[in-house]
Design an enzyme around this catalytic site. Structure first.
Site, PDB file in Angstrom:
ATOM      1  N   ASP A 143       1.389  -1.542   0.286  1.00  0.00           N
ATOM      2  CA  ASP A 143      -0.267   0.452  -0.333  1.00  0.00           C
ATOM      3  C   ASP A 143       0.543   0.801   0.062  1.00  0.00           C
ATOM      4  O   ASP A 143       0.728   2.144   0.549  1.00  0.00           O
ATOM      5  CB  ASP A 143      -0.809  -0.218   0.953  1.00  0.00           C
ATOM      6  CG  ASP A 143      -1.602  -1.616   1.573  1.00  0.00           C
ATOM      7  OD1 ASP A 143      -1.845  -1.752  -0.133  1.00  0.00           O
ATOM      8  OD2 ASP A 143      -1.824  -1.534   2.464  1.00  0.00           O
ATOM      9  N   GLU A 185     -11.361   0.702  -4.148  1.00  0.00           N
ATOM     10  CA  GLU A 185     -10.544   0.818  -2.647  1.00  0.00           C
ATOM     11  C   GLU A 185      -9.094   1.917  -3.243  1.00  0.00           C
ATOM     12  O   GLU A 185      -8.662   1.881  -4.480  1.00  0.00           O
ATOM     13  CB  GLU A 185     -10.426  -0.380  -1.692  1.00  0.00           C
ATOM     14  CG  GLU A 185      -9.144  -1.017  -2.306  1.00  0.00           C
ATOM     15  CD  GLU A 185      -9.203  -2.516  -2.068  1.00  0.00           C
ATOM     16  OE1 GLU A 185      -9.406  -2.852  -0.508  1.00  0.00           O
ATOM     17  OE2 GLU A 185      -7.871  -3.651  -2.186  1.00  0.00           O
TER      18      GLU A 185
HETATM   19  C1  6LW Z   1      -5.738  -2.153   2.010  1.00  0.00           C
HETATM   20  C2  6LW Z   1      -6.539  -1.839   0.419  1.00  0.00           C
HETATM   21  C3  6LW Z   1      -5.467  -3.221   0.021  1.00  0.00           C
HETATM   22  O1  6LW Z   1      -6.101  -1.404   2.815  1.00  0.00           O
HETATM   23  O2  6LW Z   1      -5.036  -4.271   0.833  1.00  0.00           O
HETATM   24  O3  6LW Z   1      -4.554  -4.144  -1.982  1.00  0.00           O
HETATM   25  C4  6LW Z   1      -5.483  -3.645   2.022  1.00  0.00           C
HETATM   26  N1  6LW Z   1      -4.805  -3.310  -1.352  1.00  0.00           N
HETATM   27  O4  6LW Z   1      -6.601  -0.704  -0.476  1.00  0.00           O
HETATM   28  C5  6LW Z   1      -4.835  -3.764   3.005  1.00  0.00           C
HETATM   29  O5  6LW Z   1      -3.415  -3.340   2.813  1.00  0.00           O
END
Ligand code: 6LW
Length: 586
Positions: free
Chosen positions: A87, A244
């Protein structure tokens, strides 16, 4: 070492510079650049050949000798921050780049890195390094805790927003004038009920917090106040799971919303949309997803969760997470999600991502290597290097570098590595093959060296009560697999992690082998057990972290004179390069 001549970056790809008017530049060869990422090589190879080439490419990256990127003869190695560093969020101030990553159940939290060239990164500290900033009570599950920070520089200060997925946690903002710290006490944004928060300021000084879903609300990051109700923005491809990791940028005449979608596993992808205003309405990029390695034979998989930065020379770059699966099918990644770097070109006002490979064309500026921390930590300094992390907390009464000067002293809390509050001090495994050793005095307790994925997945070699034993915990199974009676006095414990050779690939091959044993003073390695590494992989254990290797105490007091972590070149047998060393098989 990087093998010169291995170049996976498409030569046609150029990093378009941002024009002086501030609008994204237009690329000349949009068709060539757009296809660069989303299509693999022609599928005329048989599965075995493809797997072989995947493994060979991975071996190139495995050869890098530092945890940071390597840069030789105009090529750099990916990942640029190896090991469990997912991240990534990046920002630039003048000629300096700063990067933050997730840290989950580990304390201190949110490692902060500095670079002058985007390839070589040095850890400056951790943003959350005091119990008053970071509380991870024992009920915090593994892979709970600190998720996905956003790091920005605004109005003379660094701003970091992050979610603590733990009882009493929530979305927190900390600030600093020096990214090495100290960082402020956290301000809680009680009105934001989601992960992956981003902060962006508009021309009127209003601050927008955009988070997973994708939702957005205006905030005052100084007080934690939110204004109005969160609004749903664009959420990527219809039906795609987990929209996300949003990041919002004002670039030229547009607001760009970069998101991840498809989940953080093999389906992971990056998509982008743009709007005239920070709160939309957003128009998706016709070339979405602008990055994914799903369904390809690329050695780097799960590519997603990205952030953009404009370099000092005007070129654009992306940092993102990816993994390096190894072994047979379905492939196991053991180092967690790592940070990679890719060039960005602008085509028709949209960002186009260059290749994400293990060896890439270097940026058009001179390399600026960082000082590598020494391979041996001999605990002569009172303070610990910021790379050392503990499980959930590190109470002052559990560790000391002054009790016995020159040694690290650990006092046991939990009774085993299965416990959430075990006394543990470790570092991320950053290389596919490595050797770890420590000189351990367990005269007053029990403890040793462990490779930890979580409470339910760890291998350890432990000294105490006049014995050395190797224990393996995988899921609900726990077994003592070997014991030895060593000579009296401090004992040298050693773990070799040996990545499976690329040449011998077969469908059930393990990603690596872990050899745990005792080393004599003449270097002879008495291997007590050789264990399959797949059980300490994310594909088996689940979760968001990667391997952490370190020292622990589970009874009384255990002391460590030194701890060595040594990367081993791909294909070499750890230890075999030391003169006179003999490996004794279990
Ligand atoms: C994070 C999300 C993700 O919050 O995995 O790969 C989650 N992306 O954005 C945990 O790292």
């Amino acid at each position: 070492m990087l093998t010169s001549g291995v170049l996976t970056s498409g030569p046609a790809f150029s990093t378009a510079h941002h024009p002086a008017d501030g609008s994204p530049g237009l690329g000349r060869d949009s068709a060539a650049t757009r296809t660069g990422n989303t299509f693999g090589p022609p599928n005329d190879q048989c599965e075995w050949e493809i797997r072989m080439s995947v493994a060979q490419d991975s071996a190139v990256a495995a050869g890098a000798t530092t945890g940071s990127g390597d840069w030789v003869d105009g090529l750099f190695t990916n990942p640029v921050v190896a090991g469990f560093h997912p991240d990534p969020s990046v920002c630039r101030v003048g000629e300096d780049y700063f990067l933050a990553c997730s840290s989950f159940e580990y304390f201190p939290g949110v490692p902060i890195f500095h670079s002058r060239d985007l390839v070589h990164w040095e850890q400056l500290g951790n943003a959350l390094d005091r119990p008053s900033q970071l509380s991870l009570p024992p009920e915090t599950p593994s892979s709970g805790g600190i998720y996905a920070p956003t790091l920005r520089h605004h109005d003379g200060r660094f701003w970091l927003i992050v979610t603590n997925v733990a009882p009493g946690g929530g979305n927190l903002v900390v600030t600093a004038t020096d990214p090495a710290g100290p960082w402020s006490e956290p301000v809680r944004l009680a009105g934001i009920a989601g992960i992956d928060p981003d902060l962006a300021w508009d021309g009127e000084g209003r601050c927008w917090c955009t988070y997973a879903g994708v939702h957005q609300v205006r905030v005052d990051p100084d007080t934690g106040e939110t204004f109005g109700s969160p609004k749903r923005l664009w959420s990527g491809a219809p039906g795609a799971q987990a929209p996300e990791a949003p990041h919002l940028y004002r670039i030229g005449g547009y607001w760009y919303l970069l998101i991840a979608e498809g989940g953080t596993e093999r389906g992971h992808a990056v998509s982008v949309a743009r709007a005239a205003a920070p709160d939309g309405p957003f128009e998706p990029c016709p070339a979405n997803p602008i990055l994914t390695h799903r369904g390809t034979n690329r050695p780097i998989q799960n590519t997603g969760h990205a952030d953009l930065v404009q370099a000092a020379d005007g070129s654009w770059w992306m940092v993102l997470l990816g993994v390096r699966p190894r072994g047979g099918t379905p492939g196991w990644h053991v180092l967690g999600r790592e940070t990679f770097l890719a060039p960005i070109a602008w085509v028709d006002g949209w960002p186009v991502v260059g290749e994400v490979g293990p060896a890439m064309a270097a940026p058009p500026w001179p390399p600026q290597p960082v000082a590598e921390p020494p391979l041996r930590d001999d605990f002569d300094a009172e303070r610990l290097h910021p790379r050392w992390i503990s499980v959930r907390s590190r109470p002052a009464e559990c560790w000391s570098t002054t009790d016995r000067p020159g040694w690290l002293t650990l006092h046991a809390r939990g009774g085993s590595l299965d416990d959430p509050d075990v006394t543990f001090l470790g570092r991320r495994q950053q290389h596919l093959s490595c050797r770890v050793r420590a000189l351990v005095d367990a005269g007053d307790g029990r403890g040793g060296l462990a490779v930890r994925l979580d409470e339910r997945h760890h291998y350890e070699i432990e000294a105490g009560d006049g014995q050395v034993l190797v224990t393996a915990r995988t899921g609900s199974l726990r077994s003592t697999v070997a014991t030895r009676t060593p000579p009296a006095g401090p004992v040298r414990l050693r773990i070799d992690v040996v990545a499976s050779p690329a040449e011998s690939w077969h469908p059930r091959e393990e990603p690596d082998l872990l050899r745990l044993g005792v080393e004599a003073s003449d270097g002879t390695f008495d291997v007590l057990a050789e264990l399959d590494g797949r059980y300490l992989s994310t594909e088996v254990a689940g979760g968001f972290t990667g391997r952490v290797i370190g020292m622990y105490a589970v009874a009384g007091t255990v002391r460590f004179d030194w701890f060595d972590y040594e990367p081993v070149e791909a294909g070499a047998t750890p230890g075999s390069e030391s003169a006179g060393e003999t490996i004794v098989a279990p």
